[in-house]
Design a protein around this motif. Sequence first.
Motif, PDB file in Angstrom:
ATOM      1  N   THR A  26      79.306  -6.983  58.621  1.00  0.00           N
ATOM      2  CA  THR A  26      79.081  -7.667  59.494  1.00  0.00           C
ATOM      3  C   THR A  26      77.804  -7.248  60.379  1.00  0.00           C
ATOM      4  OG1 THR A  26      81.051  -8.543  59.906  1.00  0.00           O
ATOM      5  CG2 THR A  26      79.512  -8.542  61.766  1.00  0.00           C
ATOM      6  N   SER A  27      76.812  -7.981  60.643  1.00  0.00           N
ATOM      7  CA  SER A  27      75.457  -7.463  61.375  1.00  0.00           C
ATOM      8  C   SER A  27      75.652  -8.430  62.573  1.00  0.00           C
ATOM      9  CB  SER A  27      74.376  -7.859  60.409  1.00  0.00           C
ATOM     10  OG  SER A  27      73.245  -7.470  61.267  1.00  0.00           O
ATOM     11  N   THR A  28      75.492  -7.911  63.602  1.00  0.00           N
ATOM     12  CA  THR A  28      75.324  -8.612  64.906  1.00  0.00           C
ATOM     13  C   THR A  28      73.994  -8.077  65.657  1.00  0.00           C
ATOM     14  OG1 THR A  28      77.687  -8.967  65.146  1.00  0.00           O
ATOM     15  CG2 THR A  28      76.480  -9.460  67.095  1.00  0.00           C
ATOM     16  N   THR A  29      73.211  -9.112  65.920  1.00  0.00           N
ATOM     17  CA  THR A  29      71.914  -8.703  66.383  1.00  0.00           C
ATOM     18  C   THR A  29      71.528  -9.507  67.668  1.00  0.00           C
ATOM     19  OG1 THR A  29      70.673  -8.436  64.157  1.00  0.00           O
ATOM     20  CG2 THR A  29      69.104  -8.630  66.113  1.00  0.00           C
ATOM     21  N   ALA A  30      71.121  -8.880  68.838  1.00  0.00           N
ATOM     22  CA  ALA A  30      71.150  -9.766  69.890  1.00  0.00           C
ATOM     23  C   ALA A  30      70.176  -9.428  71.159  1.00  0.00           C
ATOM     24  CB  ALA A  30      72.601  -9.690  70.869  1.00  0.00           C
ATOM     25  N   TRP A  31      69.679 -10.389  71.768  1.00  0.00           N
ATOM     26  CA  TRP A  31      68.838  -9.909  73.068  1.00  0.00           C
ATOM     27  C   TRP A  31      69.415 -10.891  74.175  1.00  0.00           C
ATOM     28  CZ3 TRP A  31      66.248 -14.193  75.303  1.00  0.00           C
ATOM     29  CH2 TRP A  31      65.415 -13.701  76.475  1.00  0.00           C
ATOM     30  N   ARG A  32      69.312 -10.260  75.194  1.00  0.00           N
ATOM     31  CA  ARG A  32      70.026 -10.992  76.416  1.00  0.00           C
ATOM     32  C   ARG A  32      69.226 -10.644  77.630  1.00  0.00           C
ATOM     33  NH1 ARG A  32      73.866 -13.701  75.772  1.00  0.00           N
ATOM     34  NH2 ARG A  32      74.406 -13.997  78.310  1.00  0.00           N
TER      35      ARG A  32
ATOM     36  N   TRP B  70      68.584  -5.031  74.034  1.00  0.00           N
ATOM     37  CA  TRP B  70      68.508  -5.398  72.705  1.00  0.00           C
ATOM     38  C   TRP B  70      69.675  -4.614  71.979  1.00  0.00           C
ATOM     39  CZ3 TRP B  70      64.858  -3.807  76.039  1.00  0.00           C
ATOM     40  CH2 TRP B  70      63.891  -4.827  76.460  1.00  0.00           C
ATOM     41  N   SER B  71      70.461  -5.111  71.268  1.00  0.00           N
ATOM     42  CA  SER B  71      71.264  -4.550  70.535  1.00  0.00           C
ATOM     43  C   SER B  71      71.583  -4.964  69.128  1.00  0.00           C
ATOM     44  CB  SER B  71      72.512  -4.838  71.182  1.00  0.00           C
ATOM     45  OG  SER B  71      73.113  -6.176  71.159  1.00  0.00           O
ATOM     46  N   GLN B  72      71.881  -4.087  68.348  1.00  0.00           N
ATOM     47  CA  GLN B  72      72.237  -4.054  66.881  1.00  0.00           C
ATOM     48  C   GLN B  72      73.264  -3.626  66.734  1.00  0.00           C
ATOM     49  OE1 GLN B  72      70.502  -6.035  64.085  1.00  0.00           O
ATOM     50  NE2 GLN B  72      72.539  -5.361  63.320  1.00  0.00           N
ATOM     51  N   GLU B  73      74.537  -4.134  66.042  1.00  0.00           N
ATOM     52  CA  GLU B  73      75.592  -3.618  65.333  1.00  0.00           C
ATOM     53  C   GLU B  73      75.825  -3.954  63.872  1.00  0.00           C
ATOM     54  OE1 GLU B  73      80.558  -3.159  66.217  1.00  0.00           O
ATOM     55  OE2 GLU B  73      79.019  -4.024  67.802  1.00  0.00           O
ATOM     56  N   LEU B  74      76.046  -2.940  63.150  1.00  0.00           N
ATOM     57  CA  LEU B  74      76.023  -3.234  61.603  1.00  0.00           C
ATOM     58  C   LEU B  74      77.664  -2.544  61.394  1.00  0.00           C
ATOM     59  CD1 LEU B  74      75.029  -4.013  59.173  1.00  0.00           C
ATOM     60  CD2 LEU B  74      73.918  -1.779  58.439  1.00  0.00           C
ATOM     61  N   ARG B  75      78.592  -3.225  60.682  1.00  0.00           N
ATOM     62  CA  ARG B  75      79.792  -2.709  60.700  1.00  0.00           C
ATOM     63  C   ARG B  75      80.414  -3.195  59.411  1.00  0.00           C
ATOM     64  NH1 ARG B  75      81.154  -5.560  64.649  1.00  0.00           N
ATOM     65  NH2 ARG B  75      82.546  -7.321  63.504  1.00  0.00           N
ATOM     66  N   TYR B  76      81.234  -2.399  58.676  1.00  0.00           N
ATOM     67  CA  TYR B  76      82.018  -2.719  57.399  1.00  0.00           C
ATOM     68  C   TYR B  76      83.374  -2.568  57.738  1.00  0.00           C
ATOM     69  CZ  TYR B  76      83.289  -3.188  52.793  1.00  0.00           C
ATOM     70  OH  TYR B  76      84.222  -3.670  51.538  1.00  0.00           O
ATOM     71  N   ALA B  77      84.343  -3.600  57.276  1.00  0.00           N
ATOM     72  CA  ALA B  77      85.604  -3.485  57.577  1.00  0.00           C
ATOM     73  C   ALA B  77      86.277  -3.982  56.534  1.00  0.00           C
ATOM     74  CB  ALA B  77      86.163  -4.247  58.905  1.00  0.00           C
ATOM     75  N   GLY B  78      87.293  -3.234  55.818  1.00  0.00           N
ATOM     76  CA  GLY B  78      88.059  -3.717  54.697  1.00  0.00           C
ATOM     77  C   GLY B  78      88.927  -2.555  54.154  1.00  0.00           C
ATOM     78  N   ASN B  79      89.344  -2.737  53.153  1.00  0.00           N
ATOM     79  CA  ASN B  79      90.152  -2.059  52.249  1.00  0.00           C
ATOM     80  C   ASN B  79      89.730  -0.996  51.508  1.00  0.00           C
ATOM     81  OD1 ASN B  79      92.505  -3.329  53.388  1.00  0.00           O
ATOM     82  ND2 ASN B  79      92.458  -4.818  51.579  1.00  0.00           N
TER      83      ASN B  79
ATOM     84  N   LEU C   6      84.033   1.177  59.552  1.00  0.00           N
ATOM     85  CA  LEU C   6      82.987   2.025  59.838  1.00  0.00           C
ATOM     86  C   LEU C   6      81.526   1.133  60.282  1.00  0.00           C
ATOM     87  CD1 LEU C   6      81.520   4.838  59.481  1.00  0.00           C
ATOM     88  CD2 LEU C   6      80.850   3.835  57.057  1.00  0.00           C
ATOM     89  N   GLY C   7      80.992   1.672  61.522  1.00  0.00           N
ATOM     90  CA  GLY C   7      79.976   0.757  62.157  1.00  0.00           C
ATOM     91  C   GLY C   7      78.886   1.838  62.889  1.00  0.00           C
ATOM     92  N   VAL C   8      77.762   1.173  63.091  1.00  0.00           N
ATOM     93  CA  VAL C   8      76.634   2.057  63.838  1.00  0.00           C
ATOM     94  C   VAL C   8      76.216   0.873  64.782  1.00  0.00           C
ATOM     95  CG1 VAL C   8      75.593   3.610  62.121  1.00  0.00           C
ATOM     96  CG2 VAL C   8      74.941   1.371  62.048  1.00  0.00           C
ATOM     97  N   PHE C   9      75.738   1.399  65.881  1.00  0.00           N
ATOM     98  CA  PHE C   9      75.351   0.790  67.015  1.00  0.00           C
ATOM     99  C   PHE C   9      74.238   1.100  67.828  1.00  0.00           C
ATOM    100  CE2 PHE C   9      76.037  -0.191  71.668  1.00  0.00           C
ATOM    101  CZ  PHE C   9      75.781  -1.904  71.827  1.00  0.00           C
ATOM    102  N   TYR C  10      73.580   0.247  68.174  1.00  0.00           N
ATOM    103  CA  TYR C  10      72.155   0.737  69.110  1.00  0.00           C
ATOM    104  C   TYR C  10      72.047  -0.573  70.173  1.00  0.00           C
ATOM    105  CZ  TYR C  10      67.417   1.235  70.560  1.00  0.00           C
ATOM    106  OH  TYR C  10      66.386   1.263  71.233  1.00  0.00           O
ATOM    107  N   LEU C  11      71.898   0.134  71.552  1.00  0.00           N
ATOM    108  CA  LEU C  11      71.601  -0.548  72.468  1.00  0.00           C
ATOM    109  C   LEU C  11      70.487  -0.123  73.522  1.00  0.00           C
ATOM    110  CD1 LEU C  11      72.201  -2.915  74.574  1.00  0.00           C
ATOM    111  CD2 LEU C  11      73.980  -1.103  75.533  1.00  0.00           C
ATOM    112  N   GLY C  12      69.287  -0.998  73.514  1.00  0.00           N
ATOM    113  CA  GLY C  12      68.032  -0.572  74.460  1.00  0.00           C
ATOM    114  C   GLY C  12      68.384  -1.429  75.583  1.00  0.00           C
ATOM    115  N   GLN C  13      68.164  -0.604  76.798  1.00  0.00           N
ATOM    116  CA  GLN C  13      67.994  -1.515  77.936  1.00  0.00           C
ATOM    117  C   GLN C  13      66.590  -1.088  79.001  1.00  0.00           C
ATOM    118  OE1 GLN C  13      72.006  -2.059  80.172  1.00  0.00           O
ATOM    119  NE2 GLN C  13      72.524  -0.389  78.809  1.00  0.00           N
ATOM    120  N   ASN C  14      66.302  -2.267  79.549  1.00  0.00           N
ATOM    121  CA  ASN C  14      65.216  -1.962  80.696  1.00  0.00           C
ATOM    122  C   ASN C  14      65.697  -2.944  81.840  1.00  0.00           C
ATOM    123  OD1 ASN C  14      62.832  -1.195  81.976  1.00  0.00           O
ATOM    124  ND2 ASN C  14      61.574  -3.071  80.853  1.00  0.00           N
TER     125      ASN C  14
END
Length: 870
Positions: free
Chosen positions: A395-401, A431-440, A449-457
């Motif tokens: 799963t990849s979730t890319t967002a701007w808010r 700005w955020s980016q989450e990359l995650r793998y879920a399974g057996n 297993l995931g990595v996450f980044y969040l930048g804020q101003n």
Amino acid sequence: MKFQSKTKIAFAPLLCLAMHSFAQQTITGNVQTRDKSPINAASVTIKGTDKTFITDSLGNFTITTPVSTPFTLQVSSVGYIKKEWEVKDIHKPIDITLDLNDNLYEVVITSRRRSETAQSVPIPITVIGGAHAADAGAFNVERLKELVPSVQFYSSTPRNTTLNIRGLGSVFGLTNDGIDPGVGFYVDGVYYARPAATCIDFIDIDRIEVLRGPQGTLFGKNTTAGAFNITSKAPTFTPDAKVEVSYGNYNFVQAKATVSGRLANKLAGRISFSGTQRNGTILNTATETPVNTLNNLGVRGQLLYTPSTKTKITLIGDATRQRPNGYALVFGGVVPTLRSSFRQFNSIIKDLGYTVPYTNPFDRKIDQNTPARADNNLGGLSVNVDSKIGFGTLTSTTAWRYWKWNPSNDRDYTGLDALSKSQGNSKHHQWSQELRYAGNISDKVSGVLGVFYLGQNLESDPVQTEEVGADYWRFAQQSATGNGAYWSEYKDLVDGYGIKTYNRIKSVSAAIFTNIDWKVTNNFHIQPGVRYNYDSKNVVYSRTTYGGQTQAELGVSDAVWSILDSMKQSVYSNQAFAFKAHESNFSGQITANYIVNNKINAYATFATSYKPLGVNVGGLPTGSDGQPLTDLAKVKPEKVYNYEIGVKTSPTGNSTLNISLFNTDIKDYQTNVQSPELGVNRGYLANAEKVRVRGAELEGNARFQNVTFFGALSYTDGKYVKFDNAPLPLEETGLKDAAGNSVYYTDISGQRLPGISKWSGSLGGELTTNGGQLFGTEGKFFLAIESSARSGFSSSPTPSKYLNIAGYALFNARLGFRAYKGVTIFVWGRNILNKNYFEQFLVAGGNAGQYGAVLGDPRTYGVTLRFGLN
């Protein structure tokens, strides 16, 4: 002709969503019980498709479908066991018999990044379905808290919002932008960073999952107290449309609409709208206008693209606009302080010739003279990609808010021109980016297993303004003699005097996290998790005074001006600082999960968590030399240690009963404290050495053929274990020691935390008929009653004997008709006993003694009409 062309273009997407025709064939059938009684409103679905048909009052149904035989029908009805039926011959009528079943529906959740039932997850979690929330009128978090007693929500404005779970998460009182929330707020996998996001209306919600306790090894942003995991309804490839309109007293009007369907072969869309308006529940007699109105508009659009059976891509955009007429606090009362009688609030207003006109808060009247404004704008875009790879899903979730806040408040809570302007304009981008793998991983090991980044101003927009008016001289005057006499002579010295503040926080949060489920045996699981956090903040703060009278305007000597200028500086002074800071740490959890049988699921968890360092961007206290105490600009990170045991049970097929016991210890607890200095009238952040919250939670559900019940009870005991340099409570302002020196701090170790009721609970249920008709439409009549209650709690970070809110209980009810397909209509009432209650007290800047109060809504009632295609 141009208008007609534009109209056709505008309606083209809606036509694509609503129209899709092809060759059909017809099948008829009947659904009945063992005793041959017809089952009304049973759902008959063609397996593998989204085509569903509803039986009539005689149990009959007619299916039109392009699917060739053989195919399978899935037949279900509330109170009966679901059944599958294979159709081989479309020319023969089908007779299907269902057996009674009082079992509860299993609620499927995704909090652990995979689909599983709530009862099977070894986490204390409450799930509220979107339909239940809508029926209950819980269209935002503020109302949802009545259904989940372990949730606390306090809001004097969207910016000044506290969302806590088990009493922990955010600071209590006026919000400082330099602190991170401890409760994660996620919508469709996207983290919403600012507390104001919790004030917007829900739009087209499928379910809300409330997880209690640290969840850092499951979610991208670290969560020290818990998380809200909100899932919207997804686009559908079959046409669907819903519309809902409500009208109530105070001219309450709410409209919702959703349209969903196929746009192309592998592309579906969904667009949803929500609008809420209501007159104010408080009258400002100074302007003869109602305040604290509701004026909310929100829209959410989604596109779902499925290039293959293993991949789906969802693009989501949303925007919310709120324009209420202020968030005014009523005059709550006056607390006597230890200052001289000359500096007591009642003496001050007497000298100004003013009398508070409304001393009963529940008159719901104010005379505030500052125009109210509370413009709140939020929105964003996200792209979510789910792709099945191997034995799991990537799963990849890319967002701007964005968030933009433009307020104006009266901070003296009176008709005086004292604290006349408080405008904390802010704007925020993330700005955020989450990359995650879920399974057996194997037959016995699965995980995430995931990595996450969040930048804020986050910065002022362009500056934040505070200003005092013509009456403030008397609040600043400490005596009528000595230099204090100058205040009486130069009353206009600080009229229009204020500060303009520029602040900016650029922050980065990054993490790598994992959570493993090791099936040691079929009944015993070990679930370890670990997380590495990195957080950095780059802070700039600059505060400049302006206005008031000058030496030239007054024509005074240098000696006199030196005194007058120091008097002005005692009200507001220039401050500036800048720094960079970063922290990193490891946190994690381990859970032992023992599944006794299919009715009992026990677990024990130890978890550590971490809230990043905080920064003060609301002004700093000054020392004896008048200079800001810059060592208070940074607040140490908060470290959390949580111990938990729980049991989830299903005593019968139609009931659940869950219990959890927890103990949370916090080192360097981040809190917001009140200062008597006007320049920090929003308070400032500080650390309490140690805090402890412990308690127990019990919740259950039961369902019979025509009756459903739910209940939850929460016991929470929160206290400062050690906080020996806490600020004084309001009533001790002006305290001096035996030598006559001013005292500013006190030891509140062992005293209770703010905002926590020891006891809170909710109880409710719904009764439905076996069937019925309204205007020729088949359906069921229903009556639902819901209640919530909480014991008293402290409304001051440092406990005060005056600023305590009494416990209260609220009752809501609705009565109506729910069609099997088509129309639903019901009348509703909230706070039907018209209970007067407070939600929060806030001390006015300067600690003169007066405080404002946030009132709970009075009794409201109305009617809701809902129509759906399916």
